[in-house]
Enzyme design. Structure first.
Site, PDB file in Angstrom:
ATOM      1  N   ASP A  89     101.580  -0.327  36.616  1.00 35.49           N
ATOM      2  CA  ASP A  89     102.376   0.673  37.322  1.00 35.49           C
ATOM      3  C   ASP A  89     103.499  -0.032  38.103  1.00 35.49           C
ATOM      4  O   ASP A  89     103.245  -1.046  38.770  1.00 35.49           O
ATOM      5  CB  ASP A  89     101.435   1.417  38.285  1.00 35.49           C
ATOM      6  N   HIS A 137     106.104   8.991  46.941  1.00 35.59           N
ATOM      7  CA  HIS A 137     104.829   8.282  47.062  1.00 35.59           C
ATOM      8  C   HIS A 137     104.308   8.382  48.494  1.00 35.59           C
ATOM      9  O   HIS A 137     105.088   8.483  49.431  1.00 35.59           O
ATOM     10  CB  HIS A 137     105.005   6.799  46.705  1.00 35.59           C
ATOM     11  N   HIS A 154     105.604  10.975  39.237  1.00 33.35           N
ATOM     12  CA  HIS A 154     105.067  10.030  40.233  1.00 33.35           C
ATOM     13  C   HIS A 154     104.903  10.751  41.568  1.00 33.35           C
ATOM     14  O   HIS A 154     105.470  11.820  41.781  1.00 33.35           O
ATOM     15  CB  HIS A 154     106.035   8.849  40.412  1.00 33.35           C
ATOM     16  N   GLY A 155     104.140  10.125  42.463  1.00 29.76           N
ATOM     17  CA  GLY A 155     104.025  10.657  43.824  1.00 29.76           C
ATOM     18  C   GLY A 155     103.298  11.990  43.889  1.00 29.76           C
ATOM     19  O   GLY A 155     103.676  12.888  44.643  1.00 29.76           O
ATOM     20  N   SER A 189      99.991  12.718  44.709  1.00 25.64           N
ATOM     21  CA  SER A 189      99.026  13.015  45.783  1.00 25.64           C
ATOM     22  C   SER A 189      99.683  13.965  46.772  1.00 25.64           C
ATOM     23  O   SER A 189     100.809  13.707  47.228  1.00 25.64           O
ATOM     24  CB  SER A 189      98.646  11.728  46.535  1.00 25.64           C
ATOM     25  N   ASN A 233     100.728  10.865  37.947  1.00 22.49           N
ATOM     26  CA  ASN A 233     100.229   9.698  38.689  1.00 22.49           C
ATOM     27  C   ASN A 233      99.647  10.082  40.051  1.00 22.49           C
ATOM     28  O   ASN A 233     100.326  10.731  40.862  1.00 22.49           O
ATOM     29  CB  ASN A 233     101.394   8.739  38.984  1.00 22.49           C
ATOM     30  N   ALA A 285      97.735   8.142  43.374  1.00 22.70           N
ATOM     31  CA  ALA A 285      97.294   6.885  43.991  1.00 22.70           C
ATOM     32  C   ALA A 285      96.756   7.113  45.399  1.00 22.70           C
ATOM     33  O   ALA A 285      95.579   6.873  45.689  1.00 22.70           O
ATOM     34  CB  ALA A 285      98.439   5.872  44.025  1.00 22.70           C
ATOM     35  N   THR A 286      97.619   7.609  46.298  1.00 22.49           N
ATOM     36  CA  THR A 286      97.259   7.694  47.721  1.00 22.49           C
ATOM     37  C   THR A 286      95.947   8.456  47.946  1.00 22.49           C
ATOM     38  O   THR A 286      95.099   8.031  48.740  1.00 22.49           O
ATOM     39  CB  THR A 286      98.409   8.390  48.492  1.00 22.49           C
TER      40      THR A 286
HETATM   41  P1  13P Z   1     100.962   8.890  45.167  1.00 19.51           P
HETATM   42  O1  13P Z   1     100.463   7.715  45.927  1.00 19.51           O
HETATM   43  O2  13P Z   1     101.873   9.747  45.963  1.00 19.51           O
HETATM   44  O3  13P Z   1      99.847   9.652  44.524  1.00 19.51           O
HETATM   45  O4  13P Z   1     101.871   8.324  43.976  1.00 19.51           O
HETATM   46  C1  13P Z   1     101.241   7.678  42.912  1.00 19.51           C
HETATM   47  C2  13P Z   1     102.216   7.095  41.974  1.00 19.51           C
HETATM   48  O5  13P Z   1     103.206   7.681  41.629  1.00 19.51           O
HETATM   49  C3  13P Z   1     101.895   5.762  41.429  1.00 19.51           C
HETATM   50  O6  13P Z   1     102.931   5.267  40.642  1.00 19.51           O
END
Ligand code: 13P
Length: 283
Positions: free
Chosen positions: A82, A179, A207-208, A210, A229, A231-232
């Site tokens: 990533d 993000h 992306h971003g 969460s 995607n 992540a957070t």
């Molecule tokens: P978040 O942390 O906002 O979920 O974004 C994840 C992301 O886009 C990883 O590339």
């Protein structure tokens, strides 16, 4: 089964009108949680690591973890780099056995972004490893790198030219998500997404995600997003599990006890997002 590449998974998702969830993993328990969630829902899944995660424990450690989890599962599992920050890191991930690579040249000017993306595509395609690139700037902080305030969203015409010139397999676009943790409700530019989809034929990546309401994510998938995607929120889920155990039993000294609870929280979260992506029983 052995690790697979993203190419077919994303094209199948595009044809079927659903998306594949891509989940950032930062330790062995998160790897186990994501694959267990996908297995339980019979869904393909993408596990991904950022450069700072790779720095924390090396490409080889994550490759070994994810490969083992994949071989113990019957659903297709991808290991994706990533936000690959350089040609060099992309090549190291390729050599380590990653089956999907993102090269993020979104901080460069248009021509430079094309140049580095094309170089990575040319190096990865002979091994059938698919490449994701980013055009436009997703806001917020990813991996300590600030996307900045008020940066431009992806221009549909530029997106078409970019895909044509690079031969990239999927494209991450900026349509208002960021993000990290949102302060308010994200303002997602759905109209722009439709315009990009109109101009570009490769699968699009969000992306971003969460903190983006599930209904908005579903709307984005209906309009051409094929990879989503998260992540957070996985970090938050894992930390909640650990904190719950340590709060109730502060004397716990066995990491297996609190890590198992973190793993359970991540699995629950990932199962709910696989459902949002619509990839249940698409393995
Ligand atoms: P978040 O942390 O906002 O979920 O974004 C994840 C992301 O886009 C990883 O590339």
């Amino acid at each position: 089964m052995p690790l697979v590449t993203t190419k077919k998974l994303l094209l199948d998702a595009q044809a079927g009108g659903y998306a594949i969830g891509a989940f950032n993993v930062e330790n062995m328990e998160m790897v186990q949680a994501v694959v267990a969630a996908a297995q339980e829902l019979n869904s393909p899944v993408i596990l991904q690591t950022t450069p700072s995660t790779v720095k924390y424990a090396s490409l080889d450690y994550f490759y070994a973890n994810v490969k083992t989890a994949a071989e113990n599962a019957t659903v297709p599992v991808v290991l994706h780099l990533d936000h690959g920050s350089s040609f060099d890191l992309a090549m190291r991930a390729l050599r380590s056995g990653y089956t999907s690579i993102m090269i993020d040249g979104s901080h460069l000017d248009f021509e430079e972004n094309i140049k580095v993306t094309k170089a990575v595509v040319d190096a990865c395609h002979p091994s059938n490893v698919s490449v994701e690139a980013e055009l436009g700037k997703v806001g917020g902080k990813e991996d300590g790198l600030d996307g900045g305030e008020g940066n431009p969203n992806t221009d549909p015409k530029e997106a078409a030219l970019f895909v044509e010139k690079t031969g990239v397999d999927s494209l991450a676009i900026a349509i208002g998500t960021a993000h990290g943790v949102y302060k308010g409700e994200p303002n997602v530019d759905i109209k722009r997404l439709s315009e990009i989809k109109e101009a570009v034929s490769v699968p699009l990546v969000l992306h971003g995600t969460s903190g983006v309401p599930d209904a908005t994510v579903k709307e984005c998938i209906a309009r051409g997003i094929c990879k989503v995607n998260y992540a957070t929120d996985l970090r938050i889920a894992f930390s909640k599990g650990v904190n719950d155990v340590l709060h109730d039993s502060p004397d716990t000294i066995d990491p297996k006890k609190y890590n198992a609870q973190g793993r359970e929280e991540v699995k629950k979260y990932v199962m709910s997002k696989i459902q949002v992506c619509g990839s249940v029983n698409k393995a």
